[in-house]
Design an enzyme around this catalytic site. Structure first.
Site, mmCIF file in Angstrom:
data_model
loop_
_atom_site.group_PDB
_atom_site.id
_atom_site.type_symbol
_atom_site.label_atom_id
_atom_site.label_comp_id
_atom_site.label_asym_id
_atom_site.label_seq_id
_atom_site.Cartn_x
_atom_site.Cartn_y
_atom_site.Cartn_z
ATOM 1 N N HIS A 177 -9.360 -12.659 2.295
ATOM 2 C CA HIS A 177 -8.991 -12.306 3.593
ATOM 3 C C HIS A 177 -8.471 -10.705 3.626
ATOM 4 C CE1 HIS A 177 -7.463 -12.362 7.457
ATOM 5 N NE2 HIS A 177 -6.156 -11.871 7.282
ATOM 6 N N HIS A 202 -8.778 -6.528 5.831
ATOM 7 C CA HIS A 202 -8.644 -5.934 7.034
ATOM 8 C C HIS A 202 -9.428 -4.678 6.726
ATOM 9 C CE1 HIS A 202 -4.957 -8.112 6.022
ATOM 10 N NE2 HIS A 202 -4.908 -8.673 7.210
ATOM 11 N N HIS A 235 -8.226 -7.796 13.902
ATOM 12 C CA HIS A 235 -7.413 -8.244 12.689
ATOM 13 C C HIS A 235 -8.152 -8.115 11.511
ATOM 14 C CE1 HIS A 235 -4.892 -11.734 10.664
ATOM 15 N NE2 HIS A 235 -5.113 -10.584 9.952
ATOM 16 N N GLU A 263 -0.243 -15.821 5.799
ATOM 17 C CA GLU A 263 -1.661 -16.440 6.084
ATOM 18 C C GLU A 263 -2.401 -17.223 5.153
ATOM 19 O OE1 GLU A 263 -3.587 -14.272 9.521
ATOM 20 O OE2 GLU A 263 -3.316 -12.638 7.894
#
Lengths: 256, 256, 256, 256
Positions: free
Chosen positions: C120, C122, C186, C101
């Site tokens: 990023h 989660h 996500h 990603e």
């Protein structure tokens, strides 16, 4: 210390009901060591914090029991243990302060011959069930030991706080033959056939409370039936379950 | 130990499906070591407590599998592992006690040739989904491995507790080809293509339960679609994801 | 490594916007060290687990950035860092695997000249806001940095998973000029003027999610107003707040 | 440092109200040591994070108080403590930065002669009660010290952030004679007769918030009555309870 009084209190050890094997001469010493470990386990598992207490019955007619003086449970050592008589008073004089709520223990040992250990605690998880009308019920097999009827004591004329033998009698009466009783806005009391049983029930009572709350948030809950509860109590208190859990919680003391 | 019987149980190692590389001669030893680590990881991540068990299939016709004797998972060492036959009985005699619920494993290895590892646990987080009608569904990509259909086993005539081969068969039948099955008021069983897959699914099952509950409290939930679930299973079980997670959880054992 | 290409990527360091003081020659080294610490802080605070990644912009025209290869963030060391070009590809060849990603980062550095760092993750706490229609809003002063408009990316034709530059562009377009964007089922992406800002916003985003959920359970919620949010962002990103928080989280790495 | 000014600030120590025994000459030193421990306890118990501050009154007419300079509480040492005058300004010049919100302390010491210690914190658990209309009420005996009336400060014309003496006065006025006051979307302030009392109240305020939220999720809640609250405050602040809790939390610093 008055040795004669102590011996009278300790009484006939042959009648002790705990199935844990000790040589006769070291029975009380063994139970005392277990009580220290129980204090630490219950602290480590979040059942106790600075407050809470656990005792075991000295298996004699007079209803004596052994418990620590007033001290945070995690810090209790053998030197902090005292023998209390059936009225909840220390058998020998000391400058140490006793727990104000020791009458919970003395009155339960008097009224409940089946009880060999008593624990009083204030686990945050169970408080919501003491201040609402939602009944506490076991939802998970391993919590079946808490039983099916869990009364809440909420005296009308004074605080739900057991600082006298009289209040202790009132609480014990309200508890009846239950394994667990709640005290409104305060905490709960757990009894059992031995220290390990009481520790196990206390820990799963706490976790069952959280699981039940989360279940109720999802919808209608199918809790354990009466038949299931009585079958499971036998399985859970069998030595292989009970002692496996005890060894695990004891192990967590070393690694945490 | 009966060596002939053991070898018959271990059988042809060539068929093992785990993609983890071991030299052929040390395959079983490698899997045993992974099983010890799996026990510790699942304890450390809060999936296991004093209870729960995980096994792997000895990849042979007879359906043998390796699992520890009855012991808290965190404390299991290589010396505690035993080989069980396809009926769930230990291959060699011992004074050690086996888990009562070993028939979950034996029956699943018999009925599900795709299954190379089985884990049975009682994570508090998943219990609410076993006692209510709210379906467990993956809401987060990383939990797609739990699958889309998660049945709940709730036998009418006895406790949802698998202490015989017969009950094991009933449970396995109810599970069908699912990756995860719930046991009412008890816990769940997770199967997979290897130890690491089962560990990964067990951990994210637990976390997905909490995330789903919190999502449901906010309103209508968009969970993963069938198509998404099947695409994601491939991505998540690819070695780069699976082994990165495994190394991370293993690392946490050293630092916690 | 192709040194010319590297230098082209690193470009003119004079334009770096981070207010943290480094001698010019050690600027990149200083930022790399901060990135390692950021990885550990975000793991330690529960934002990262085995997954998640954080990068900083190499302040040059080409839009290069520095991030680790695919590895659990807590385990990342200086040796795991790589320079990526504006297309999200590693500047020099390696057998190491890059995060799938990484295009989240490359596309944001291209479309958002104000962005100097990208994270990023989660975090379990934020997932409920990605799968329901309940808007994420800052309820507590210290979370004002997450901003007032937090879009959710939920592409129609593929998984909300950014494994190509094209999907990265679609995500970046959907994010617009926000500080935080959610990815359905996500996780989320957080951008900022520097590594410390992004770490701070990520941690308080996580905690704000839990506080908001708990607030919503109590009743109608008064979240921060637009005016409050913009005033507070200045106060919170001032060095005394930002660096006090950074030093605290760094300290927790030593003691936990 | 200006010693005359300091002595003027420290004033007549004979009037200090804390029942903790110190020799007269070491009173201030003893209180400073307690303040360091209080900072660590409140951090360890999750009340403080990178932010929050606690002070004690220097028991003299001028309303001076001792608090740390701006620093994460867990990291505060004796060298970080400063004496502030009744206007909230440091008594001696320094390059160190003071907390912006020190006016909470200065204005409360001026308007509330009963207050000997002040704590301002942002525990995540209490935030929901600052942004909704659900009143905070003690549900558990041990939290009775938070009192029965807990106002929320939500100024109309500026942020609920006390960065001037004027805002401090407005906040203090809104707090009235309460033990705890909430600041909308920000945190709370706790006052008391000494450092230990304020620590105890802060910790149980945090836990009561969680218990109350969980209780409200179950149904109608019976919180403590006015009479119960005032009886319990005496019991809880008696040395045996207060100091048992303090020793316990102090002990947790060593073992965690």
């Amino acid at each position: 210390m008055d040795r004669r009084k102590f011996l009278m209190g300790v009484g006939s050890l042959a009648f002790i009901r705990s199935p844990i094997a000790y040589s006769d001469t070291s029975l009380i010493d063994g139970l005392k060591s277990e009580l220290i470990i129980a204090n630490k386990i219950l602290s480590n598992q979040g059942v106790f914090d600075a407050f809470g207490h656990i005792s075991f019955r000295v298996p004699s007619g007079p209803g004596a029991f052994i418990m620590s003086y007033s001290k945070s449970p995690e810090l209790v050592t053998l030197d902090d243990l005292a023998v209390y008589d059936k009225l909840g008073e220390p058998l020998h004089q000391s400058e140490r302060v006793s727990f104000r709520e020791r009458y919970i223990h003395s009155e339960l040992y008097q009224s409940r011959p089946d009880v060999m250990a008593v624990c009083h605690h204030h686990s945050d998880a169970i408080i919501p069930y003491t201040v609402t009308n939602t009944p506490m019920r076991p939802v998970v097999l391993v919590a079946a030991t808490i039983g099916s009827k869990i009364p809440t004591w909420d005296p009308k004329d004074y605080l739900p706080f057991v600082n006298s033998a009289e209040k202790g009698r009132d609480f014990a009466k309200s508890m009846g033959d239950a394994t667990v009783a709640l005290l409104r806005g305060h905490g709960c009391t757990v009894v059992g056939a031995g220290i390990r049983e009481v520790v196990m029930t206390s820990i799963y009572l706490q976790r069952n409370a959280l699981m039940l709350s989360q279940s109720l948030a999802l919808g209608k809950v199918k809790s354990l039936s009466e038949t299931e509860i009585s079958k499971l109590r036998k399985i859970l208190f069998a030595p292989d379950s009970r002692d496996r859990a005890w060894e695990y919680w004891k192990h967590k003391l070393d690694v945490m």
